[in-house]
Design a protein around this motif. Structure first.
Motif, short mmCIF file in Angstrom:
data_model
loop_
_atom_site.label_atom_id
_atom_site.label_comp_id
_atom_site.label_asym_id
_atom_site.label_seq_id
_atom_site.Cartn_x
_atom_site.Cartn_y
_atom_site.Cartn_z
N GLU A 404 -55.89 -33.05 31.72
CA GLU A 404 -55.61 -33.06 33.16
C GLU A 404 -56.14 -31.79 33.82
O GLU A 404 -56.74 -31.84 34.90
CB GLU A 404 -54.11 -33.20 33.38
N GLU A 405 -55.93 -30.65 33.18
CA GLU A 405 -56.43 -29.39 33.73
C GLU A 405 -57.96 -29.35 33.68
O GLU A 405 -58.60 -28.82 34.59
CB GLU A 405 -55.85 -28.21 32.95
N LEU A 406 -58.55 -29.89 32.63
CA LEU A 406 -60.01 -29.92 32.51
C LEU A 406 -60.63 -30.74 33.63
O LEU A 406 -61.61 -30.32 34.26
CB LEU A 406 -60.40 -30.51 31.15
N VAL A 407 -60.05 -31.91 33.90
CA VAL A 407 -60.58 -32.77 34.97
C VAL A 407 -60.41 -32.09 36.32
O VAL A 407 -61.31 -32.14 37.17
CB VAL A 407 -59.88 -34.15 34.95
N GLN A 408 -59.27 -31.45 36.52
CA GLN A 408 -59.04 -30.73 37.77
C GLN A 408 -60.08 -29.63 37.95
O GLN A 408 -60.61 -29.41 39.04
CB GLN A 408 -57.63 -30.14 37.75
N PHE A 409 -60.40 -28.94 36.87
CA PHE A 409 -61.38 -27.86 36.91
C PHE A 409 -62.78 -28.38 37.23
O PHE A 409 -63.49 -27.82 38.07
CB PHE A 409 -61.39 -27.14 35.56
N LEU A 410 -63.18 -29.47 36.58
CA LEU A 410 -64.55 -29.97 36.72
C LEU A 410 -64.76 -30.77 38.00
O LEU A 410 -65.83 -30.66 38.64
CB LEU A 410 -64.91 -30.84 35.51
N GLY A 412 -62.01 -31.63 40.53
CA GLY A 412 -61.06 -31.53 41.64
C GLY A 412 -60.17 -32.75 41.70
O GLY A 412 -60.12 -33.56 40.76
N SER A 413 -59.47 -32.91 42.81
CA SER A 413 -58.49 -33.99 42.92
C SER A 413 -58.74 -34.89 44.14
O SER A 413 -57.87 -35.67 44.51
CB SER A 413 -57.08 -33.39 43.01
N ASP A 414 -59.91 -34.80 44.74
CA ASP A 414 -60.19 -35.62 45.93
C ASP A 414 -60.24 -37.10 45.56
O ASP A 414 -60.81 -37.48 44.53
CB ASP A 414 -61.52 -35.22 46.57
N THR A 415 -59.66 -37.93 46.43
CA THR A 415 -59.67 -39.38 46.21
C THR A 415 -60.23 -40.15 47.40
O THR A 415 -60.37 -41.37 47.32
CB THR A 415 -58.24 -39.88 45.93
N TYR A 416 -60.55 -39.47 48.48
CA TYR A 416 -61.11 -40.16 49.63
C TYR A 416 -62.62 -40.34 49.45
O TYR A 416 -63.25 -39.66 48.65
CB TYR A 416 -60.81 -39.39 50.92
N THR A 425 -66.73 -29.10 49.14
CA THR A 425 -65.33 -29.44 48.88
C THR A 425 -64.92 -29.01 47.47
O THR A 425 -63.79 -28.61 47.25
CB THR A 425 -65.11 -30.95 49.03
N HIS A 426 -65.82 -29.10 46.51
CA HIS A 426 -65.55 -28.62 45.15
C HIS A 426 -66.89 -28.16 44.60
O HIS A 426 -67.70 -28.94 44.10
CB HIS A 426 -64.97 -29.74 44.29
N ILE A 427 -67.12 -26.85 44.68
CA ILE A 427 -68.45 -26.31 44.42
C ILE A 427 -68.91 -26.57 43.00
O ILE A 427 -70.09 -26.88 42.76
CB ILE A 427 -68.48 -24.79 44.73
N SER A 459 -58.75 -40.81 31.13
CA SER A 459 -58.27 -40.29 32.41
C SER A 459 -58.81 -41.17 33.55
O SER A 459 -60.02 -41.22 33.79
CB SER A 459 -58.74 -38.84 32.61
N LYS A 460 -57.91 -41.83 34.22
CA LYS A 460 -58.28 -42.70 35.33
C LYS A 460 -58.95 -41.93 36.46
O LYS A 460 -59.86 -42.44 37.14
CB LYS A 460 -57.03 -43.41 35.85
N SER A 461 -58.51 -40.70 36.66
CA SER A 461 -59.02 -39.93 37.80
C SER A 461 -60.50 -39.60 37.65
O SER A 461 -61.17 -39.34 38.65
CB SER A 461 -58.21 -38.64 37.95
N ILE A 462 -61.05 -39.61 36.43
CA ILE A 462 -62.47 -39.32 36.25
C ILE A 462 -63.31 -40.41 36.92
O ILE A 462 -64.23 -40.12 37.70
CB ILE A 462 -62.82 -39.21 34.76
#
Length: 737
Positions: A404-410, A412-416, A425-427, A459-462
């Motif tokens: 979870e932290e790795l995905v956040q790092f690479l 971010g958490s944007d979903t729009y 937004t996430h350099i 990870s679904k967020s990826i």
């Protein structure tokens, strides 16, 4: 063993007398007096302890305590009462600290270890036990210690006892309100800065490493000061972390196992205690960062990618890396990844509150503090090696909290939905995706491998972040197109759209010029009238044939080589589909596409990631063979995922695209148009393609040919179309196959 039997027989005989407790106690006291008398009577201070009766007396005392406990049952025996009331452990701790006679500290630690491991009743909550235990812990891990083996055994006994009686953890950690507040504030400052300079776990400075220049560069980026004076270097956690660096593999292994025993205590309150009251999270992240900084920057990306990894315990049981994984710098690489595996296990086994905080510390100190500056640097060599290391790290991270932290790092958490102008937004995400289109082919290949590794993580967020959020509204379709097929959950417009595509001048010219107009399709298609009755089967047949027939006949060579047909991909596609279904089973994806709402046409943007992939596919005829393989590999994996919007956008050739939108199939169609124009100027193109194919298969030696990049690109294109056809086929409902 003979001595033990004699002692046991003696104790048994003592118990058979009328006053056994008095005889046992007398014997116990006599052995203790023999130890104290030595200090009164001896004059030779250089005589080693092993040449005295002290070790024997300690063993007799231990045997009496163990035997007494078995006979007394629940009650505390007189010998144990004597030991507690007269503070024998406290005295022994003082004697061990003085190292008199020489070697006394080893004997004391061995005695403490055996008392804690062999006495069954809880004793660590007693002040006359835990106070000397605390003092003895603080005597461990000192510079140039000669007692590391005994220290590790003693600490393992302590942690094993805490594991058995978790409520005594607070006694062992020596946590007061002031120390907890000080530790928490120090840890928070270090985490916020993403560095490790706030406090150091080191009990002694480490010797300079061969790659000290790389390490110092790394430390400068992260703010780490590995040899700085410790502010909170006492306590069992820093001591265990220090002993985990020992050159003695058994000592290091036992120390790491001891720490795992503490961290894996299941109670949430113990997890909170370790997270907030000790420097554990900070020290763990700092150690991982130090090991990463020891990896030589001269490592080959190929060597990094070929590293298969090892479990952390293997690092201490193997004398050296396997020959297949032995190369300059391989020991440093293995040291880092074994410790990363250890962090995996710690964060998985720890209570959630502790696992999350450990993962967060690793994020800020290692990922953000060290890796991010290397990925954002201008040096291509630096970008290449650190991207390869990050890709290998992604492959070996399994802990949910770390992932979870790795995905956040690479990412971010944007979903729009992304906008084409969104670059800041996430350099890091933006730069990594841009690296897939880097001027350096090596960097592009390595970064694409990184994303391929990401797509294999649970990870679904990826998927949401990279692709799905931009397909949610299905604005890639022309508004109002298609009719919903309730059975298969897709909007079926095969007839209308296939007819429109066939009437398209570009598609028609390409189809006729290829000589494909009279060719039999690879999957039989029903007549136009029958399509209304067998819509689902027809749609899949159309899709499969659309990909199989995309490459013109004169550019095809796979049918000329045995075992290179489309069916060879079906097995692999089916296996990959099963993996992706298992991966996404708990992600609550819809079973059918979202109904298209009537809305004004809007500019569709596929997102930065798909944009770069499509741009790369559009240049497949002019890119190196290895790069083309990597691009098609990433797209194939995306196409396999069982999300209806992703399936429709990547695998349906017949969707009516909104103005300005492109799909994977439309991009391939344009590539085919360019291909047909370019191969007209190549003499004997089929023979040359066949020669290149045989060379790639290792059937012929490589020879110099003109247009070799183009010819290899054509072969990759043909294979990619067969792979997409196989994926479309295996994603049929089971009853249709």
């Amino acid at each position: 063993m003979d001595m033990f039997n004699k002692v046991t027989a003696f104790l048994q005989q003592a118990l058979e007398t009328r006053e056994p407790s008095i005889n046992l106690l007398d014997s116990f006291v006599n052995h203790w007096k023999a130890i104290t008398n030595y200090y009164i009577e001896t004059t030779d201070e250089s005589r080693p302890v092993k040449q005295t009766d002290i070790p024997w007396c300690l063993r007799q005392m231990l045997d009496i305590l163990v035997y007494e406990e078995k006979q007394q049952g629940e009650e505390t025996g007189p010998c144990m009462e004597y030991l507690l009331q007269h503070k024998l452990l406290e005295t022994l701790c003082t004697l061990g600290k003085a190292q008199y006679p020489p070697g006394m500290s080893q004997q004391v630690m061995m005695f403490f270890s055996k008392v804690l491991s062999q006495i069954q009743k809880p004793v660590l909550h007693l002040i006359n036990v835990y106070r000397p235990v605390q003092k003895l812990i603080n005597l461990c891990g000192l510079p140039d210690s000669k007692t590391e083996t005994e220290e590790s055994q003693f600490l393992f006994a302590v942690c094993t006892r805490v594991r058995k009686d978790p409520y005594v953890l607070n006694y062992i950690l020596e946590i007061t309100k002031d120390s907890q507040k000080r530790c928490s504030s120090t840890s928070d400052e270090a985490l916020e800065e993403g560095c490790s300079g706030a406090s150091s776990p080191e009990r002694a400075p480490s010797p300079p490493s061969p790659s000290s220049s790389a390490a110092s560069s790394c430390s400068a980026r992260s703010g780490a000061h590995p040899s700085s004076s410790p502010q909170t270097a006492t306590g069992i956690i820093p001591v265990l972390m220090h002993l985990g660096k020992s050159q003695k593999s058994r000592v290091a292994l036992r120390s790491m196992e001891s720490l795992l025993l503490l961290v894996s205590l299941p109670q949430e309150d113990t997890g909170h205690l370790l997270a907030e009251g000790t420097p554990l999270c900070h020290l763990l992240a700092q150690r991982l960062t130090e090991l990463y900084c020891l990896i030589p920057s001269s490592l080959s990306p190929a060597d990094i990618h070929s590293y298969s990894g090892a479990q952390w315990r293997d690092h201490f049981t193997q004398d050296s890396p396997e020959e297949s994984q032995s190369f300059p710098g391989s020991e440093n690489l293995q040291g880092f990844f074994c410790f990363l595996d250890y962090c995996n296990e710690l964060t998985k086994e720890a209570p959630r509150v502790l696992g999350v905080k450990m993962a967060r510390a690793i994020h800020l100190q290692w990922l953000k503090g060290v890796i991010q500056p290397h990925l954002l640097q201008m040096s291509e060599a630096g970008i290449l090696v650190h991207t390869a290391l990050l890709s290998c790290s992604v492959r070996h991270i399994h802990s949910p909290a770390l992932l979870e932290e790795l995905v956040q790092f690479l990412l971010g958490s944007d979903t729009y939905c992304e906008k084409q102008q969104d670059t800041e937004t996430h350099i890091l995400r933006y730069r990594l995706i841009e690296h897939c289109n880097h001027i350096s082919d090596e960097i592009s290949i390595t970064t694409l491998r990184l994303f391929e590794e990401l797509l294999q993580k649970p990870s679904k967020s990826i998927l949401t972040n990279l692709v799905l959020r931009n397909l949610e509204k299905r604005s890639y379709r022309l508004p109002g197109s298609g009719v919903t097929d309730e059975r298969h959950g897709v909007e079926s417009d095969v007839l209308e759209e296939s007819e429109e595509l066939e009437e398209d001048p570009f598609f028609t010219d390409m189809y006729e010029d290829s000589g494909f107009g009279s060719q039999e399709p690879l999957l039989s298609l029903p007549s136009v009238r029958e399509r209304h009755n067998t819509r689902a089967h027809t749609q899949v047949a159309d899709i499969v044939n659309s990909f199989l027939c995309l490459v013109p006949q004169e550019a095809k060579t796979s049918h000329l080589v045995q075992g290179a047909g489309y069916d060879t991909y079906v097995h692999d596609a089916h296996k990959l589909l099963k993996e992706c279904i298992a991966l996404s089973r708990d992600w609550n994806w819809p079973d059918s596409v979202k109904t298209t709402e009537t809305h004004p046409a809007t500019d569709f943007y596929e997102g930065h990631f798909l944009q770069i992939l499509f741009d790369r596919i559009a240049r497949i005829l002019e890119q190196p063979y290895e790069l083309n393989l990597q691009v098609t590999s990433v797209l194939s994996r995306l196409a396999v995922f069982p999300h209806p919007h992703l399936h429709e956008y990547l695998l349906d050739p017949y969707i009516s695209l909104s103005p300005g939108a492109r799909s994977l199939f439309s991009t391939l169609v344009r590539v085919i148009g360019e291909l047909m124009q370019r191969i007209q100027h190549i003499h004997n193109v089929t023979d040359k393609l066949m020669m290149i194919r045989r060379q790639l298969m290792g059937l012929e030696e490589e020879t110099l040919l003109d247009h070799v990049t183009l010819l290899k690109g054509v072969i990759v294109l043909e294979e990619f179309c067969k792979e997409l056809a196989a994926i479309a086929f295996v994603k049929l409902p089971i009853e249709e196959q």
